[in-house]
Motif scaffolding. Structure first.
Motif, PDB file in Angstrom:
ATOM      1  N   TRP A  40      -5.875   2.496   9.040  1.00 28.50           N
ATOM      2  CA  TRP A  40      -6.086   2.659   7.609  1.00 28.50           C
ATOM      3  C   TRP A  40      -6.989   3.865   7.411  1.00 28.50           C
ATOM      4  O   TRP A  40      -8.017   3.997   8.058  1.00 28.50           O
ATOM      5  CB  TRP A  40      -6.743   1.402   7.050  1.00 28.50           C
ATOM      6  CG  TRP A  40      -6.920   1.421   5.574  1.00 28.50           C
ATOM      7  CD1 TRP A  40      -8.036   1.767   4.883  1.00 28.50           C
ATOM      8  CD2 TRP A  40      -5.952   1.072   4.596  1.00 28.50           C
ATOM      9  NE1 TRP A  40      -7.833   1.664   3.545  1.00 28.50           N
ATOM     10  CE2 TRP A  40      -6.549   1.239   3.333  1.00 28.50           C
ATOM     11  CE3 TRP A  40      -4.631   0.648   4.666  1.00 28.50           C
ATOM     12  CZ2 TRP A  40      -5.875   0.988   2.151  1.00 28.50           C
ATOM     13  CZ3 TRP A  40      -3.956   0.395   3.479  1.00 28.50           C
ATOM     14  CH2 TRP A  40      -4.579   0.561   2.243  1.00 28.50           C
TER      15      TRP A  40
ATOM     16  N   TYR B 253       0.832  -1.193   0.000  1.00 21.90           N
ATOM     17  CA  TYR B 253       0.000   0.000   0.000  1.00 21.90           C
ATOM     18  C   TYR B 253       0.868   1.245   0.000  1.00 21.90           C
ATOM     19  O   TYR B 253       2.043   1.198   0.324  1.00 21.90           O
ATOM     20  CB  TYR B 253      -0.976   0.007   1.177  1.00 21.90           C
ATOM     21  CG  TYR B 253      -0.357   0.208   2.543  1.00 21.90           C
ATOM     22  CD1 TYR B 253      -0.360   1.461   3.148  1.00 21.90           C
ATOM     23  CD2 TYR B 253       0.208  -0.852   3.237  1.00 21.90           C
ATOM     24  CE1 TYR B 253       0.193   1.637   4.411  1.00 21.90           C
ATOM     25  CE2 TYR B 253       0.751  -0.680   4.502  1.00 21.90           C
ATOM     26  CZ  TYR B 253       0.743   0.571   5.082  1.00 21.90           C
ATOM     27  OH  TYR B 253       1.285   0.749   6.321  1.00 21.90           O
ATOM     28  N   GLN B 254       0.260   2.353  -0.413  1.00 18.98           N
ATOM     29  CA  GLN B 254       1.007   3.589  -0.555  1.00 18.98           C
ATOM     30  C   GLN B 254       0.232   4.734   0.073  1.00 18.98           C
ATOM     31  O   GLN B 254      -0.995   4.755   0.059  1.00 18.98           O
ATOM     32  CB  GLN B 254       1.236   3.862  -2.037  1.00 18.98           C
ATOM     33  CG  GLN B 254       2.151   5.013  -2.336  1.00 18.98           C
ATOM     34  CD  GLN B 254       2.522   5.055  -3.805  1.00 18.98           C
ATOM     35  OE1 GLN B 254       1.951   4.358  -4.631  1.00 18.98           O
ATOM     36  NE2 GLN B 254       3.479   5.901  -4.144  1.00 18.98           N
ATOM     37  N   ASN B 255       0.975   5.685   0.647  1.00 19.37           N
ATOM     38  CA  ASN B 255       0.386   6.931   1.129  1.00 19.37           C
ATOM     39  C   ASN B 255       1.431   8.030   0.942  1.00 19.37           C
ATOM     40  O   ASN B 255       2.444   7.815   0.276  1.00 19.37           O
ATOM     41  CB  ASN B 255      -0.105   6.812   2.578  1.00 19.37           C
ATOM     42  CG  ASN B 255       0.974   6.416   3.553  1.00 19.37           C
ATOM     43  OD1 ASN B 255       2.135   6.775   3.398  1.00 19.37           O
ATOM     44  ND2 ASN B 255       0.600   5.650   4.563  1.00 19.37           N
TER      45      ASN B 255
ATOM     46  N   SER C 118      -8.422   7.132   4.415  1.00 18.43           N
ATOM     47  CA  SER C 118      -8.737   7.380   3.003  1.00 18.43           C
ATOM     48  C   SER C 118      -7.502   7.849   2.235  1.00 18.43           C
ATOM     49  O   SER C 118      -7.513   7.870   1.005  1.00 18.43           O
ATOM     50  CB  SER C 118      -9.854   8.414   2.889  1.00 18.43           C
ATOM     51  OG  SER C 118      -9.454   9.629   3.490  1.00 18.43           O
ATOM     52  N   GLU C 119      -6.430   8.206   2.939  1.00 18.00           N
ATOM     53  CA  GLU C 119      -5.176   8.597   2.292  1.00 18.00           C
ATOM     54  C   GLU C 119      -4.368   7.383   1.834  1.00 18.00           C
ATOM     55  O   GLU C 119      -3.481   7.521   0.995  1.00 18.00           O
ATOM     56  CB  GLU C 119      -4.324   9.432   3.247  1.00 18.00           C
ATOM     57  CG  GLU C 119      -4.990  10.710   3.708  1.00 18.00           C
ATOM     58  CD  GLU C 119      -5.272  11.667   2.557  1.00 18.00           C
ATOM     59  OE1 GLU C 119      -4.385  11.834   1.692  1.00 18.00           O
ATOM     60  OE2 GLU C 119      -6.374  12.231   2.520  1.00 18.00           O
ATOM     61  N   ASP C 120      -4.647   6.217   2.391  1.00 25.36           N
ATOM     62  CA  ASP C 120      -3.930   4.996   2.024  1.00 25.36           C
ATOM     63  C   ASP C 120      -4.539   4.392   0.765  1.00 25.36           C
ATOM     64  O   ASP C 120      -5.762   4.352   0.621  1.00 25.36           O
ATOM     65  CB  ASP C 120      -3.997   3.982   3.163  1.00 25.36           C
ATOM     66  CG  ASP C 120      -3.326   4.497   4.420  1.00 25.36           C
ATOM     67  OD1 ASP C 120      -2.192   4.989   4.326  1.00 25.36           O
ATOM     68  OD2 ASP C 120      -3.946   4.403   5.497  1.00 25.36           O
ATOM     69  N   ARG C 121      -3.677   3.921  -0.120  1.00 22.29           N
ATOM     70  CA  ARG C 121      -4.120   3.295  -1.371  1.00 22.29           C
ATOM     71  C   ARG C 121      -3.524   1.903  -1.478  1.00 22.29           C
ATOM     72  O   ARG C 121      -2.304   1.730  -1.399  1.00 22.29           O
ATOM     73  CB  ARG C 121      -3.665   4.113  -2.578  1.00 22.29           C
ATOM     74  CG  ARG C 121      -4.203   5.518  -2.604  1.00 22.29           C
ATOM     75  CD  ARG C 121      -5.668   5.519  -3.053  1.00 22.29           C
ATOM     76  NE  ARG C 121      -6.168   6.872  -3.103  1.00 22.29           N
ATOM     77  CZ  ARG C 121      -7.097   7.339  -2.291  1.00 22.29           C
ATOM     78  NH1 ARG C 121      -7.618   6.576  -1.368  1.00 22.29           N
ATOM     79  NH2 ARG C 121      -7.511   8.578  -2.407  1.00 22.29           N
TER      80      ARG C 121
END
Length: 99
Positions: A79, A28-30, A81-84
């Motif tokens: 987790w 995952y990315q942020n 909403s900024e995490d993808r």
């Protein structure tokens, strides 16, 4: 007091909501980096010990894959909403050897 206890229990986020899709193998990315999930710890006692806190419900051990010297570290960040999610992980505890 069970009414108050039930009310509080309904108001607390579920651990699954806080963890999100961060299962072993997930990527995952942020805004701070891109992370591979190495271990998901759901035992509260072990999670608290790893996070060096009095209490914790879970912990995740991750590694920043964008850093050449990225060492694994423990996080208890929820987790958001900024995490993808870049790549889903395994949802079972079974060992799956790398190819």
């Amino acid at each position: 007091m069970p009414i108050i206890t039930d009310f509080i229990a309904r108001r607390l986020p579920l651990s699954e909501d806080e963890i999100g899709p961060r299962h072993p193998g997930a990527l995952y990315q942020n805004s701070t980096g891109a992370y591979e999930v190495l271990v998901l710890v759901t035992d509260p006692r072990e999670a608290a010990q790893l996070l060096r806190r009095d209490s914790a419900r879970w912990a995740v051990i991750v590694r920043d894959v964008l850093r050449a010297d990225g060492e694994p570290f423990v996080t208890g960040a929820v987790w958001t909403s900024e995490d993808r999610l870049v790549r889903p992980g395994r949802t079972t505890d079974a060992f799956v050897p790398a190819a």
